[in-house]
Each structure stands twice: as structure tokens, then as C-alpha cells.
Write a protein that holds these residues in place. Structure first.
Motif, PDB file in Angstrom:
ATOM      1  N   ALA A   8       6.967   8.433  -4.309  1.00  0.00           N
ATOM      2  CA  ALA A   8       6.609   7.862  -3.011  1.00  0.00           C
ATOM      3  C   ALA A   8       6.190   6.400  -3.169  1.00  0.00           C
ATOM      4  O   ALA A   8       6.630   5.525  -2.400  1.00  0.00           O
ATOM      5  CB  ALA A   8       5.476   8.677  -2.386  1.00  0.00           C
ATOM      6  N   ARG A  71      13.083   3.522   5.400  1.00  0.00           N
ATOM      7  CA  ARG A  71      11.886   2.925   5.993  1.00  0.00           C
ATOM      8  C   ARG A  71      12.102   2.966   7.503  1.00  0.00           C
ATOM      9  O   ARG A  71      13.127   2.503   7.998  1.00  0.00           O
ATOM     10  CB  ARG A  71      11.704   1.489   5.507  1.00  0.00           C
ATOM     11  CG  ARG A  71      10.423   0.839   6.023  1.00  0.00           C
ATOM     12  CD  ARG A  71      10.255  -0.536   5.407  1.00  0.00           C
ATOM     13  NE  ARG A  71      11.367  -1.422   5.743  1.00  0.00           N
ATOM     14  CZ  ARG A  71      11.938  -2.261   4.879  1.00  0.00           C
ATOM     15  NH1 ARG A  71      11.522  -2.323   3.619  1.00  0.00           N
ATOM     16  NH2 ARG A  71      12.939  -3.043   5.261  1.00  0.00           N
ATOM     17  N   HIS A  77       8.274   7.849  14.054  1.00  0.00           N
ATOM     18  CA  HIS A  77       7.348   8.841  13.523  1.00  0.00           C
ATOM     19  C   HIS A  77       6.488   9.445  14.627  1.00  0.00           C
ATOM     20  O   HIS A  77       6.211  10.655  14.612  1.00  0.00           O
ATOM     21  CB  HIS A  77       6.477   8.209  12.430  1.00  0.00           C
ATOM     22  CG  HIS A  77       7.118   8.264  11.079  1.00  0.00           C
ATOM     23  ND1 HIS A  77       6.448   8.615   9.938  1.00  0.00           N
ATOM     24  CD2 HIS A  77       8.401   8.019  10.705  1.00  0.00           C
ATOM     25  CE1 HIS A  77       7.276   8.582   8.914  1.00  0.00           C
ATOM     26  NE2 HIS A  77       8.465   8.199   9.345  1.00  0.00           N
ATOM     27  N   TYR A 116       9.542   6.980   5.801  1.00  0.00           N
ATOM     28  CA  TYR A 116       8.140   6.554   5.756  1.00  0.00           C
ATOM     29  C   TYR A 116       7.969   5.364   6.681  1.00  0.00           C
ATOM     30  O   TYR A 116       8.914   4.609   6.963  1.00  0.00           O
ATOM     31  CB  TYR A 116       7.708   6.209   4.336  1.00  0.00           C
ATOM     32  CG  TYR A 116       8.126   4.837   3.850  1.00  0.00           C
ATOM     33  CD1 TYR A 116       7.288   3.722   4.033  1.00  0.00           C
ATOM     34  CD2 TYR A 116       9.345   4.647   3.215  1.00  0.00           C
ATOM     35  CE1 TYR A 116       7.669   2.465   3.592  1.00  0.00           C
ATOM     36  CE2 TYR A 116       9.731   3.397   2.773  1.00  0.00           C
ATOM     37  CZ  TYR A 116       8.893   2.306   2.965  1.00  0.00           C
ATOM     38  OH  TYR A 116       9.269   1.061   2.534  1.00  0.00           O
ATOM     39  N   HIS A 124       0.474   4.735   4.714  1.00  0.00           N
ATOM     40  CA  HIS A 124       1.882   5.089   4.827  1.00  0.00           C
ATOM     41  C   HIS A 124       2.015   6.548   5.266  1.00  0.00           C
ATOM     42  O   HIS A 124       1.362   7.427   4.716  1.00  0.00           O
ATOM     43  CB  HIS A 124       2.601   4.872   3.488  1.00  0.00           C
ATOM     44  CG  HIS A 124       2.647   3.445   3.067  1.00  0.00           C
ATOM     45  ND1 HIS A 124       1.844   2.934   2.071  1.00  0.00           N
ATOM     46  CD2 HIS A 124       3.377   2.401   3.541  1.00  0.00           C
ATOM     47  CE1 HIS A 124       2.090   1.646   1.924  1.00  0.00           C
ATOM     48  NE2 HIS A 124       3.017   1.298   2.812  1.00  0.00           N
ATOM     49  N   ASP A 125       2.857   6.762   6.249  1.00  0.00           N
ATOM     50  CA  ASP A 125       3.078   8.098   6.799  1.00  0.00           C
ATOM     51  C   ASP A 125       4.489   8.536   6.443  1.00  0.00           C
ATOM     52  O   ASP A 125       5.449   7.771   6.594  1.00  0.00           O
ATOM     53  CB  ASP A 125       2.899   8.066   8.327  1.00  0.00           C
ATOM     54  CG  ASP A 125       3.007   9.437   8.942  1.00  0.00           C
ATOM     55  OD1 ASP A 125       2.279  10.345   8.488  1.00  0.00           O
ATOM     56  OD2 ASP A 125       3.814   9.609   9.874  1.00  0.00           O
ATOM     57  N   TRP A 126       4.615   9.790   5.959  1.00  0.00           N
ATOM     58  CA  TRP A 126       5.907  10.326   5.543  1.00  0.00           C
ATOM     59  C   TRP A 126       6.312  11.485   6.453  1.00  0.00           C
ATOM     60  O   TRP A 126       5.491  12.304   6.836  1.00  0.00           O
ATOM     61  CB  TRP A 126       5.840  10.833   4.102  1.00  0.00           C
ATOM     62  CG  TRP A 126       5.677   9.745   3.090  1.00  0.00           C
ATOM     63  CD1 TRP A 126       4.504   9.198   2.643  1.00  0.00           C
ATOM     64  CD2 TRP A 126       6.715   9.061   2.397  1.00  0.00           C
ATOM     65  NE1 TRP A 126       4.747   8.217   1.718  1.00  0.00           N
ATOM     66  CE2 TRP A 126       6.111   8.110   1.541  1.00  0.00           C
ATOM     67  CE3 TRP A 126       8.109   9.156   2.413  1.00  0.00           C
ATOM     68  CZ2 TRP A 126       6.832   7.275   0.709  1.00  0.00           C
ATOM     69  CZ3 TRP A 126       8.845   8.322   1.573  1.00  0.00           C
ATOM     70  CH2 TRP A 126       8.210   7.399   0.741  1.00  0.00           C
TER      71      TRP A 126
END
Length: 428
Positions: A8, A71, A77, A116, A124-126
Motif C-alpha cells: 500500500a 488513484r 470513494h 485509493y 489515505h482511504d482504500w
């Protein structure tokens, strides 16, 4: 989808808008582990940075697959998370609008995609996605970023005093059925340093109640237990000693003197008395655990306060006040030898006794550190496992699951163990 944190971080650090994922796949359980990635569609792959995918069970599964990573825009998201909350999905075209989707992929889309984004606070959000060509949709699936080196109990750190327990050293005398369960519970409470002491070997009849695996038949219990516990957490500090408590007490004395507490899960009157004497003389708290009356009653005895008596004092007190003589049954082994008891103590009841001994152990250590909520109502606990009528106090538990607490008697003037302590105190 499982994403090792090493990958990651490297994906984010690459600065690229997208790339390819190498995945280990378990198609029966729908588990997908990221085992590598590329920076872009044509660059060489990045592999071998994390050993975690190889250690994961899916590492031995032959099926492999490829996916994509992107990205993504924050809005994608937000939309994906809200869609998942409502058990919905996004149109594939809307998903593509939120990432730098390459035209070169044409109409053939990968099944699995990882994205992400960077939130306003810098985190950072996945998200992971399942892409359906047939439905022209993108649906969020579960993803977990795995910290490869994080201690196993780390999620409990905010709710349980792991730091205070990490430096404690607990010696476990006897790692049979009760002792092996106690070890498991001690580690789950946060004890990280154990010394295991036993001389017995694992035989076929042990595995009905012992934590070890039958593949260790014939091994000394201490070595099997050490390896089993280290498999649970390789970062533990565990020593295994094939030492006889009675005939090698000289080895035992310095070990117990250095320990924070001793858990005694030994069979036999002599072994328990030696452990009681050595622990008392070293002024090291001891917790004794056993089952009585053919497995009908569990007993936990804590010998901790120098103002109160020891195990020997308790037994003398019970005899003089009409109680039963529990020690007599502890010198007969389970099994098929000339001295034996039938296989009457059930594994779950032995496990409960061992786990309760671990709770008393940890509560004793934490109470000494100022955790008042861990104080116990007494030093002698009797557990109803399969209660039998006509048993004298304090062993007359009436119901399965009942726990009776009582205090320890005062140290006796004729107790050689407690007098030994007093003599040392006066000399000091």
C-alpha cells in the motif's frame, strides 16, 4: 481483498495514477491477497517486499489472477462507500470517470480493482471493487490493509493494559491439560514472557484434553507447547525447561525468585508442595489450579499475601474443620497405568479451570499495579463443573458454573513453609 501495508505504501509512493496488481486467489472462499504490483501498465513488477502473502494460506493456492489499482477522486470513494452502505453499486462509466481509466484496455475489464484516495486530513482511504462487464457495474467489496509486523493484540491497546503486562514474567509449572489452556489465556491477556516447566511426554490419550496437536505424540509437552505458542505469536519470549520440580528444585529456586508469579498446574501432592514451598520462600505469588472429585470440581488457590497462609496451611485448616482432603486424589494419574483414574475430567472443564487460573494470575498482577477493578473477592475459588452431593465445605457447590470464593487462613505456627518465610524476614 487483503493488501499488505508495505505494498500500500509503495503504491502511494510511486506517484503513478494506476498499475497492475498480482493477486493470490482462493476462489472457493473469495479471498484475494495482493502479492505485487506494477507502476503503470508496462513497467516491471514490484514483488518480494512483504513475506506476508507467502505466509498466508492463499500462498499455497495455485490459482493466481491480475487486477488493477488506481488513484481515485475523493468523490468516487464517497459514492462507493454510500453505495455499499445501501447494498448498491455504481455504473461502470461513473467508476471510470473517477479514475484515470486507460483507453488501451478497450472493452475487456479486470474483475478486481483497488483504489485509493487522499482525504482532507491527509489519510489515505482504500476501496476494493468487483467489476462486472455483464452488468456494467462496479461494486465495493471488503478490503483490509494488513500491518505485517503489528503485534497480535495491538487492537486491544486502548482498552486493556497490555503495556503493563508485557514485562511480567510468569512461570507455568505443569503444561498438561490445565496448564496448556492457562498458557493460551495468559497470552491472550497480554503476558508475553513465559517459562514452561514439565517432564511429561505427550501420549495418545492426552489429546482428548490437551491443546497440542496429535502430530506431536511422543514429544515433551514443554517443547510442543513452546512451539505451538510461538506459532501463535513469534514475537513472544518463551522458554521451555524439561525439569523435574521435585528432584531439580535447585534449578527451580532462582527461576521462581525472578518471576512475577508462578502458575502451578501440577499433578501430585509432592510436586505441588515443593512448588508451594519454593514460591513462598521466594516471596513470589503463586496460583494453584487443579480439578477434584474425578473432575467434578475445579479449584484455584492463590498464595500471595505474606500475612496469610500457604497451600499447606489451607489443607491443614480444611482437615481440622471437617473439610475434605483433596490432595489424596491428586497423586493418581489419568491414563492406563497401574495408578490411574478413568477419563472423567472433560477437556472443556479442564480448559475452564486453566483459563480461570490465568484470570486470577492477571488480576493479581494488575491489582498490584493499582488496577482496583481487577481485585478478587478472595484467594480460594471453587468451580462447579459437575457438582456431586455430600461434599464438605467449601467444595459443596450446588450448580454447574457456580463459583464459591473464600479467604485463606492465617499462616500456621507449625507450617515449615510459612515459618521459613518468617525466619528469612527476621534475619533480613
Amino acid at each position: 481483498m487483503l493488501l499488505p501495508r508495505t505494498y500500500a505504501e509503495r503504491i502511494i509512493a510511486s506517484g503513478r495514477p494506476m498499475g497492475i496488481l498480482d493477486l493470490h486467489c482462493d476462489l472457493k472462499d473469495y479471498v484475494f491477497v495482493v502479492g505485487g504490483f506494477t507502476r503503470g501498465l508496462k513497467d516491471g513488477g514490484v514483488h518480494g517486499l512483504s513475506d506476508w502473502p507467502k505466509q498466508h494460506y492463499s500462498g499455497s493456492v495455485p490459482a493466481e489472477s491480475r487486477g488493477l489499482w488506481f488513484r481515485a477522486d475523493v468523490a468516487l470513494h464517497y459514492a462507493g462507500t454510500e453505495g455499499a452502505r445501501r447494498s448498491g453499486m455504481l455504473r461502470l462509466d461513473d467508476f471510470k470517470a473517477g479514475v484515470d481509466w486507460p483507453i488501451s484496455l478497450g472493452r475487456t475489464h479486470p474483475t478486481l480493482v483497488l483504489t485509493y484516495t487522499t482525504l482532507e486530513n491527509g489519510d489515505h482511504d482504500w476501496l476494493a471493487w468487483y467489476i462486472s462487464d455483464e452488468q456494467q457495474s462496479a461494486k465495493v467489496i471488503m478490503v483490509s490493509v494488513v500491518d505485517e509486523q503489528t503485534p497480535r493484540l495491538a487492537p486491544l491497546a486502548e482498552h486493556w493494559p497490555l503495556r503493563e503486562l508485557a514485562d511480567e514474567h510468569v512461570v507455568v509449572l505443569g503444561v498438561g491439560s490445565i496448564g496448556s489452556h492457562a498458557c493460551d489465556a495468559l497470552l491472550e491477556y497480554g503476558i508475553r514472557r513465559l517459562t514452561l516447566v514439565d517432564t511429561d511426554r505427550l501420549l495418545p490419550h492426552n489429546f482428548a484434553r490437551h491443546r497440542s496437536h496429535p502430530r506431536d505424540t511422543g514429544r515433551h509437552k514443554v517443547f510442543s507447547e513452546r512451539d505451538r505458542l510461538l506459532d501463535w505469536d513469534p514475537g513472544l519470549d518463551i522458554d521451555a525447561l524439561n525439569v523435574d520440580v521435585i528432584y531439580e528444585a535447585d534449578v527451580l529456586r532462582p527461576l521462581i525468585a525472578e518471576a512475577s508469579l508462578v502458575v502451578v498446574a501440577l499433578d501430585g501432592v509432592s510436586a505441588r508442595r515443593v512448588a508451594n514451598h519454593v514460591a513462598r520462600r521466594a516471596r513470589t505469588p503463586a496460583v494453584f489450579a487443579c480439578v477434584l472429585e474425578n473432575g467434578a470440581i475445579g479449584e484455584i488457590v492463590r498464595v500471595a499475601s505474606p500475612r496469610l497462609g500457604c497451600l499447606h496451611c489451607l489443607r491443614q485448616h480444611l482437615r481440622e474443620h471437617g473439610g475434605m482432603e483433596p490432595e489424596a486424589t491428586l497423586d493418581r494419574d489419568y491414563g492406563t497405568g497401574t495408578r490411574h483414574l478413568p477419563m472423567t475430567a472433560v477437556g472443556g472443564d479442564l480448559g475452564l479451570t486453566g483459563q480461570f487460573a490465568a484470570k486470577v494470575t492477571v488480576a493479581t498482577l494488575l491489582t498490584a499495579k493499582g488496577y482496583a477493578d481487577q481485585s478478587l473477592p478472595g484467594d480460594h475459588a471453587v468451580l462447579g463443573l459437575r457438582p456431586v452431593p455430600g461434599v464438605a465445605e467449601p467444595f459443596d457447590v450446588a450448580h454447574a458454573g457456580e463459583i464459591k470464593w473464600s479467604g485463606m487462613p492465617e499462616a500456621r505456627a507449625d507450617c515449615p513453609t510459612c515459618n521459613e518465610v518468617e525466619a528469612v524476614s527476621v534475619a533480613a
